[in-house]
Write a protein that holds these residues in place. Structure first.
Motif, PDB file in Angstrom:
ATOM      1  N   UNK A  98       0.860  -1.187   0.000  1.00 36.41           N
ATOM      2  CA  UNK A  98       0.000   0.000   0.000  1.00 36.41           C
ATOM      3  C   UNK A  98       0.896   1.237   0.000  1.00 36.41           C
ATOM      4  N   UNK A  99       0.585   2.174  -0.869  1.00 32.84           N
ATOM      5  CA  UNK A  99       1.388   3.387  -0.995  1.00 32.84           C
ATOM      6  C   UNK A  99       2.397   3.331  -2.124  1.00 32.84           C
ATOM      7  N   UNK A 100       2.748   2.137  -2.597  1.00 32.03           N
ATOM      8  CA  UNK A 100       3.666   2.016  -3.732  1.00 32.03           C
ATOM      9  C   UNK A 100       2.956   2.430  -5.019  1.00 32.03           C
ATOM     10  N   UNK A 101       3.740   2.923  -5.987  1.00 28.82           N
ATOM     11  CA  UNK A 101       3.183   3.211  -7.309  1.00 28.82           C
ATOM     12  C   UNK A 101       2.561   1.938  -7.867  1.00 28.82           C
ATOM     13  N   UNK A 106      -3.865  -1.878  -8.964  1.00 30.72           N
ATOM     14  CA  UNK A 106      -3.989  -3.329  -8.814  1.00 30.72           C
ATOM     15  C   UNK A 106      -4.969  -3.709  -7.711  1.00 30.72           C
ATOM     16  N   UNK A 107      -4.966  -2.977  -6.611  1.00 30.86           N
ATOM     17  CA  UNK A 107      -5.898  -3.266  -5.516  1.00 30.86           C
ATOM     18  C   UNK A 107      -7.345  -3.113  -5.978  1.00 30.86           C
ATOM     19  N   UNK A 108      -7.571  -2.253  -6.968  1.00 33.30           N
ATOM     20  CA  UNK A 108      -8.912  -2.059  -7.503  1.00 33.30           C
ATOM     21  C   UNK A 108      -9.493  -3.297  -8.170  1.00 33.30           C
ATOM     22  N   UNK A 116      -4.888  -6.724   3.725  1.00 33.43           N
ATOM     23  CA  UNK A 116      -4.057  -6.892   2.529  1.00 33.43           C
ATOM     24  C   UNK A 116      -2.639  -6.436   2.841  1.00 33.43           C
ATOM     25  N   UNK A 117      -1.702  -7.345   2.701  1.00 33.92           N
ATOM     26  CA  UNK A 117      -0.310  -7.086   3.088  1.00 33.92           C
ATOM     27  C   UNK A 117       0.546  -6.737   1.882  1.00 33.92           C
ATOM     28  N   UNK A 118       0.353  -7.438   0.781  1.00 37.92           N
ATOM     29  CA  UNK A 118       1.088  -7.190  -0.452  1.00 37.92           C
ATOM     30  C   UNK A 118       0.183  -7.545  -1.634  1.00 37.92           C
ATOM     31  N   UNK A 119       0.578  -7.050  -2.782  1.00 38.70           N
ATOM     32  CA  UNK A 119       0.067  -7.577  -4.045  1.00 38.70           C
ATOM     33  C   UNK A 119       1.301  -8.040  -4.812  1.00 38.70           C
ATOM     34  N   UNK A 120       1.241  -9.236  -5.335  1.00 38.13           N
ATOM     35  CA  UNK A 120       2.330  -9.775  -6.147  1.00 38.13           C
ATOM     36  C   UNK A 120       1.910  -9.717  -7.604  1.00 38.13           C
TER      37      UNK A 120
END
Length: 180
Positions: A98-101, A106-108, A116-120
């Motif tokens: 969260x907060x990364x470009x 992607x979270x959308x 939610x900890x990460x998106x890979x």
């Protein structure tokens, strides 16, 4: 007999979308190899060579630590019904917090989840199918509600405190990069 493909075709994508769970495999330069089952509504196919999945808070955080060292990842699906089939995607992955470009975009693609900890973001360079003849038949009953109940009983601060306590290092003592 195993077959290899340069990308996910329509039949592969249909198969993936029919599965209720998948497995992720990762490893750092040294240390343990991690294989972890994943479920819930946490995976999206964004193209024939791209898959993203949202990683929710858990008791460990091995994949994040491994990707800080080596960006390779394998995802695997097994058919527990009808025809026997195993499908694997191999490729290079990057981690977003969260907060990364790119996080918001992607979270959308996923339902909002407070843990939610990460998106890979996996860039696929090989798809492989194999028979799965020895995979047992199993019947899906439902998704577990345990994660949601756990999250509902926590504040955002409680979840972050859990990350500090449980998710800052891999089991081999390497950093995971999870922001707190």
């Amino acid at each position: 007999m195993a077959k290899q493909f340069p990308h996910l075709d329509d039949a592969h994508q249909k198969f993936i979308n029919e599965q209720h769970m998948f497995f992720v495999g990762s490893a750092g330069v040294e240390g343990r190899v991690n294989i972890s089952p994943k479920g819930m509504d946490s995976l999206r196919i964004l193209g024939p060579n791209r898959i993203v999945w949202m990683n929710l808070t858990g008791s460990g955080n091995e994949t994040a630590g491994h990707l800080l060292e080596v960006n390779r990842m394998t995802l695997m699906w097994c058919s527990f019904t009808t025809r026997p089939l195993i499908l694997r995607t191999f490729g290079a992955a990057k981690t977003l917090h969260a907060g990364d470009d790119g996080w918001d975009e992607l979270a959308g693609h996923f339902p909002n989840h407070r843990s939610a900890r990460q998106i890979y973001d996996l860039s696929i360079d090989l798809v492989q199918t194999s028979c799965g003849y020895a995979v047992p038949f199993m019947e899906f009953q439902s998704d577990r509600d345990t994660m949601q109940k756990w999250v509902d009983g926590k504040s955002d601060g409680d979840i972050r405190a859990y990350w500090v306590e449980k998710n800052q290092q891999t089991i081999d003592g390497k950093p995971t990069g999870v922001p707190v």
